[in-house]
Write an enzyme that holds these catalytic residues in place. Structure first.
Site, short mmCIF file in Angstrom:
data_model
loop_
_atom_site.label_atom_id
_atom_site.label_comp_id
_atom_site.label_asym_id
_atom_site.label_seq_id
_atom_site.Cartn_x
_atom_site.Cartn_y
_atom_site.Cartn_z
N GLY A 53 -29.61 84.53 -22.78
CA GLY A 53 -30.47 84.86 -21.65
C GLY A 53 -29.70 85.67 -20.61
O GLY A 53 -29.57 86.90 -20.72
N ARG A 54 -29.15 84.96 -19.62
CA ARG A 54 -28.50 85.65 -18.50
C ARG A 54 -27.36 86.56 -18.93
O ARG A 54 -27.15 87.62 -18.33
CB ARG A 54 -28.03 84.60 -17.49
CG ARG A 54 -29.18 83.90 -16.80
CD ARG A 54 -28.71 82.66 -16.08
NE ARG A 54 -28.14 81.69 -17.02
CZ ARG A 54 -27.58 80.55 -16.66
NH1 ARG A 54 -27.51 80.24 -15.39
NH2 ARG A 54 -27.09 79.72 -17.57
N LYS A 114 -38.82 75.46 -27.62
CA LYS A 114 -37.63 75.69 -26.78
C LYS A 114 -37.49 74.47 -25.88
O LYS A 114 -38.40 74.16 -25.11
CB LYS A 114 -37.84 76.95 -25.96
CG LYS A 114 -36.87 77.15 -24.82
CD LYS A 114 -35.69 77.97 -25.26
CE LYS A 114 -34.63 78.09 -24.19
NZ LYS A 114 -35.07 78.47 -22.89
N ASN A 138 -28.25 77.82 -27.34
CA ASN A 138 -28.47 78.62 -26.13
C ASN A 138 -27.70 77.99 -24.97
O ASN A 138 -27.53 76.78 -24.94
CB ASN A 138 -29.98 78.67 -25.84
CG ASN A 138 -30.31 79.18 -24.45
OD1 ASN A 138 -30.91 78.48 -23.63
ND2 ASN A 138 -29.91 80.39 -24.14
N GLY A 139 -27.26 78.84 -24.06
CA GLY A 139 -26.64 78.33 -22.84
C GLY A 139 -25.23 78.82 -22.61
O GLY A 139 -24.31 78.51 -23.38
N CYS A 162 -38.94 74.35 -18.90
CA CYS A 162 -39.00 74.84 -17.52
C CYS A 162 -38.80 73.68 -16.53
O CYS A 162 -39.51 72.68 -16.58
CB CYS A 162 -40.34 75.53 -17.27
SG CYS A 162 -40.40 76.22 -15.61
N GLN A 220 -44.51 82.88 -25.51
CA GLN A 220 -44.20 81.47 -25.22
C GLN A 220 -45.31 80.87 -24.36
O GLN A 220 -45.72 81.46 -23.36
CB GLN A 220 -42.87 81.36 -24.47
CG GLN A 220 -42.45 79.90 -24.32
CD GLN A 220 -41.22 79.71 -23.48
OE1 GLN A 220 -41.21 80.06 -22.30
NE2 GLN A 220 -40.17 79.16 -24.07
C1 LIG Z 1 -34.81 83.90 -14.29
C2 LIG Z 1 -34.93 83.02 -15.51
C3 LIG Z 1 -36.16 82.93 -16.16
C4 LIG Z 1 -36.32 82.10 -17.29
N1 LIG Z 1 -37.53 82.04 -17.91
C5 LIG Z 1 -37.65 81.28 -19.01
C6 LIG Z 1 -38.91 81.22 -19.71
O1 LIG Z 1 -39.90 81.85 -19.34
N2 LIG Z 1 -38.95 80.44 -20.82
C7 LIG Z 1 -37.87 79.72 -21.28
O2 LIG Z 1 -37.97 79.05 -22.29
N3 LIG Z 1 -36.70 79.76 -20.63
C8 LIG Z 1 -36.56 80.52 -19.52
N4 LIG Z 1 -35.36 80.57 -18.88
C9 LIG Z 1 -34.22 79.79 -19.42
C10 LIG Z 1 -33.45 80.63 -20.44
O3 LIG Z 1 -34.25 80.94 -21.55
C11 LIG Z 1 -32.19 79.92 -20.94
O4 LIG Z 1 -32.55 78.74 -21.62
C12 LIG Z 1 -31.21 79.56 -19.82
O5 LIG Z 1 -31.08 80.60 -18.90
C13 LIG Z 1 -29.83 79.22 -20.42
O6 LIG Z 1 -29.38 80.27 -21.24
P1 LIG Z 1 -28.39 81.44 -20.71
O7 LIG Z 1 -27.15 80.75 -20.17
O8 LIG Z 1 -28.12 82.28 -21.92
O9 LIG Z 1 -29.11 82.17 -19.63
C14 LIG Z 1 -35.20 81.36 -17.77
C15 LIG Z 1 -33.97 81.46 -17.11
C16 LIG Z 1 -33.82 82.27 -15.99
C17 LIG Z 1 -32.47 82.34 -15.32
#
Ligand SMILES: Cc1cc2nc3c(=O)[nH]c(=O)nc-3n(C[C@H](O)[C@H](O)[C@H](O)COP(=O)(O)O)c2cc1C
Length: 295
Positions: free
Chosen positions: A196-197, A112, A172-173, A73, A43
């Site tokens: 993600g999380r 994204k 996502n989310g 971001c 990315q």
């Molecule tokens: C610690 C952390 C680092 C992340 N780094 C990125 C990243 O490098 N690129 C990106 O597109 N999203 C990044 N995200 C956002 C996640 O990709 C995702 O969109 C967001 O956490 C919501 O999805 P989730 O509820 O499944 O975590 C990050 C999120 C967290 C919490």
């Protein structure tokens, strides 16, 4: 024995492309086959179309199967430089950067994005700008930059985006359970899911979702979770100081202890512990995790 995995692909955390970028040096942190056989996309985050195109080419030459553009971001350091979610303020600019990347490589470029910067007034414009750039698909995290991570993610916007776009959409989310995954699919009709999380809170979530669809049972065991820690620790380079190693481990534990109410009760305790080394932290935290973890 089950191993962590079960996902189709992963994306490396963003690679910043600043204006003084030395393309080859920066790109060297990306290792395409790091998760082989699972493909690992790269990315890019930046605001200079020429540099983003040059970096995309360099990343392609390093074996990437896909390159993603970060339009999400929320960090002020990043947005102050016009990158990340800042791109959502000017759809034409988002389009210009994405198009420059698309033109520069022969592999798919994807985007994204969040639902907006301060508000969602440019939501549709941004989706269309992304689509018209030639992006192969869009992953939508339906929160604005200003929302940060405040719950809930607006899944209704994923449903709306699905109606607007003709290219595929990844939702996502806030997917934390198999039930959440099924609910998002049913509610939004998105084409795929990104987690993600939720995958750190429950590293087996991908296998569990697959098991639901394949109707083949999946069962993880305590040893599987121990293996997960082993892989995690092995991945931290040996030169990393003990203090930093412990803090990384605490961060991971912090997520795992969000898994259910019993673990949540102990979360503060494991986050505030002051261990002298990694082993004593594991000796303290793992029994608590074992007591509360539900497989
Ligand atoms: C610690 C952390 C680092 C992340 N780094 C990125 C990243 O490098 N690129 C990106 O597109 N999203 C990044 N995200 C956002 C996640 O990709 C995702 O969109 C967001 O956490 C919501 O999805 P989730 O509820 O499944 O975590 C990050 C999120 C967290 C919490």
């Amino acid at each position: 024995m089950a191993s962590v995995g079960g996902f189709d692909e992963a994306v490396r955390d963003f690679l910043r492309v600043p204006t003084n970028a030395h393309i080859k040096n920066l790109a060297s942190v990306y290792i395409a086959n790091e998760l082989a056989p699972i493909p690992l996309a790269a990315q890019l985050m930046g605001a200079n179309p020429e540099l983003m195109a040059a970096m995309a080419q360099e990343i392609e030459s390093r074996g990437a199967h896909r390159i993603d553009l970060n339009c999400g971001c929320p960090s002020n350091t990043v947005t102050g430089k016009g990158a990340g979610s800042s791109l959502l303020q000017v759809p034409e600019f988002l389009h210009q950067i994405a198009k420059a990347m698309v033109k520069a490589v022969s592999i798919p470029v994807t985007i994204k994005m969040r639902s907006g910067y301060e508000d969602i007034s440019l939501f549709k414009e941004n989706l269309l700008a992304a689509q018209e750039s030639g992006a192969h698909y869009i992953t939508l995290h339906p929160r604005t930059k200003v929302d940060g991570y405040t719950p809930p993610a607006r899944w209704d916007l994923i449903a709306e985006a699905k109606k607007i776009l003709r290219i595929p959409l990844v939702g996502n989310g806030d997917i934390l359970t198999v039930e959440d995954a099924l609910k998002m699919l049913a509610m939004t009709h998105c084409d795929a899911l990104m987690i993600g999380r939720g995958s750190i809170i429950n590293p087996f979530i991908f296998h569990q979702i697959r098991a639901h669809f394949s109707k083949k049972p999946f069962r993880a065991e305590w040893q599987d979770l121990l293996n997960y820690f082993e892989v995690f620790l092995a991945d931290v380079p040996p030169e990393v100081p003990v203090k930093v190693r412990i803090s990384k481990l605490k961060q991971l534990m912090g997520f795992l202890f969000k898994g259910n109410a019993r673990l949540l009760e102990k979360r503060q305790e494991i986050l505030t512990a002051q261990p002298v080394d990694v082993q004593s932290y594991l000796d303290f935290a793992l029994p608590l995790l074992k007591q509360g973890w539900v497989f």
